[in-house]
Design a protein around this motif. Sequence first.
Motif, short mmCIF file in Angstrom:
data_model
loop_
_atom_site.label_atom_id
_atom_site.label_comp_id
_atom_site.label_asym_id
_atom_site.label_seq_id
_atom_site.Cartn_x
_atom_site.Cartn_y
_atom_site.Cartn_z
N VAL A 1 0.91 -1.25 0.02
CA VAL A 1 -0.14 0.03 0.04
C VAL A 1 1.00 1.14 -0.17
O VAL A 1 0.68 2.48 -0.61
N ALA A 2 1.82 1.28 0.78
CA ALA A 2 2.92 2.32 0.75
C ALA A 2 3.50 2.51 -0.42
O ALA A 2 3.54 3.48 -1.12
N ALA A 3 3.72 1.44 -1.22
CA ALA A 3 4.18 1.59 -2.44
C ALA A 3 3.37 2.32 -3.63
O ALA A 3 3.73 3.22 -4.34
N GLU A 4 2.28 2.01 -3.53
CA GLU A 4 0.98 2.66 -4.28
C GLU A 4 1.03 3.91 -4.05
O GLU A 4 0.92 4.80 -5.21
N VAL A 5 1.03 4.31 -2.91
CA VAL A 5 0.90 6.03 -2.51
C VAL A 5 2.26 6.56 -2.97
O VAL A 5 2.05 7.60 -3.58
N LEU A 6 3.42 5.89 -2.79
CA LEU A 6 4.56 6.63 -3.23
C LEU A 6 4.55 6.50 -4.56
O LEU A 6 5.13 7.66 -5.42
N GLY A 7 3.98 5.60 -5.52
CA GLY A 7 3.78 5.46 -6.76
C GLY A 7 3.18 6.86 -7.37
O GLY A 7 3.57 7.32 -8.33
N VAL A 8 1.98 7.20 -6.68
CA VAL A 8 1.31 8.28 -6.98
C VAL A 8 2.44 9.82 -6.93
O VAL A 8 2.21 10.48 -7.88
N LEU A 9 3.11 9.54 -5.87
CA LEU A 9 3.96 10.96 -5.95
C LEU A 9 4.86 10.89 -7.00
O LEU A 9 5.24 11.98 -7.64
N GLN A 10 5.42 9.70 -7.43
CA GLN A 10 6.35 9.75 -8.52
C GLN A 10 5.78 9.91 -9.71
O GLN A 10 6.33 10.93 -10.41
N ARG A 11 4.52 9.68 -9.94
CA ARG A 11 3.81 10.04 -11.24
C ARG A 11 3.38 11.55 -11.27
O ARG A 11 3.66 12.23 -12.30
N LEU A 12 3.22 12.02 -10.02
CA LEU A 12 2.77 13.56 -10.06
C LEU A 12 4.14 14.41 -10.55
O LEU A 12 4.15 15.27 -11.21
N LYS A 13 5.22 13.90 -9.85
CA LYS A 13 6.67 14.49 -10.30
C LYS A 13 6.86 14.35 -11.55
O LYS A 13 7.19 15.57 -12.27
N GLU A 14 6.45 13.43 -12.20
CA GLU A 14 6.79 13.17 -13.53
C GLU A 14 5.97 13.72 -14.55
O GLU A 14 6.05 14.71 -15.40
#
Length: 267
Positions: A196-209
């Motif tokens: 679940v943490a990985a999912e949330v962090l994935g959102v941040l990475q996508r946002l940054k990109e």
Amino acid sequence: MSEHSAPRSGGVRTITASIGEALVSARGLQKSFGDRQVMKNVDFDMLMGDITVIIGKSGSGKSTLLRALAGLTDPDEGRIMFDGEIVFENQQRTPVWKEVDSYVGMIFQSYTLWPHMDVAKNLTLAPRKKLGLSEEEAMERAKKSLAEVGMSEHLHSRPSQLSGGERQRAAIARALMMEPKLLLCDEITSALDPPVAAEVLGVLQRLKEDEGIAVALVTHDMAFASKAADRLVFFHEGEIAVNTTPREAFNQTDHPELKKFVDAVRF
Ligand SMILES: Nc1ncnc2c1ncn2[C@@H]1O[C@H](COP(=O)(O)OP(=O)(O)OP(=O)(O)O)[C@@H](O)[C@H]1O
Ligand SMILES: [Mg+2]
């Protein structure tokens, strides 16, 4: 933010820093609580489009730095620049701070949503008040923000009906409502299971990109740090002891404290 950029209400500056340019520059930050010096002499830059992961032992000053950048606490000494303008100097916020503070979003580990309001209300409250959006405009933006974090079906859920990961994604969506340029995340995945943490962090990475915003993240997730971070900052006893790329940091064996820390949390 590319797609749903709207002009801000009066008195709010347009941000000019583009990808790779400094959005935040802090110099010589010092902060004490009683006789305990929590930030000793912190110099810290964040570039537009970068994810900066901040690590360090409990009590080393990580949250204090984020809170200073978010305007939640004032340093005793030092200067903070935002988009090339001084926003903190001589122990106080400058008038420019009020013109840029809505570009700074901060998300915490818990208690991020108002429990008595549904997600829609949680999201629309601040932009209606601070950006003067109409109810329709705010709802439109809420739907887009929720879609960005994969939460469209939860527009009218209450926080108590959401899982921990969904709550944190809703908290990110709420921060996105203000179209931030700087997102400060303080251990937002610490209470979540690894997937679940990985999912949330994935959102941040996508946002940054996708959005090219600057993200600072206090986390113990070294897998994420090595995969997604552009910079890795190691706090030690109120100072930035190491500030480099994650690859270099993980190979840096000449800093005993960092080595100890990385070995302890190594994935
Ligand atoms: N409002 C406050 N009043 C008094 N002391 C404080 C306050 N805020 C922080 N401190 C102290 O400052 C030190 C640094 O705190 P900070 O929260 O920045 O650490 P941290 O690196 O975020 O730690 P953790 O990993 O546990 O979150 C700690 O010793 C803390 O007790
Ligand atoms: Mg902390």
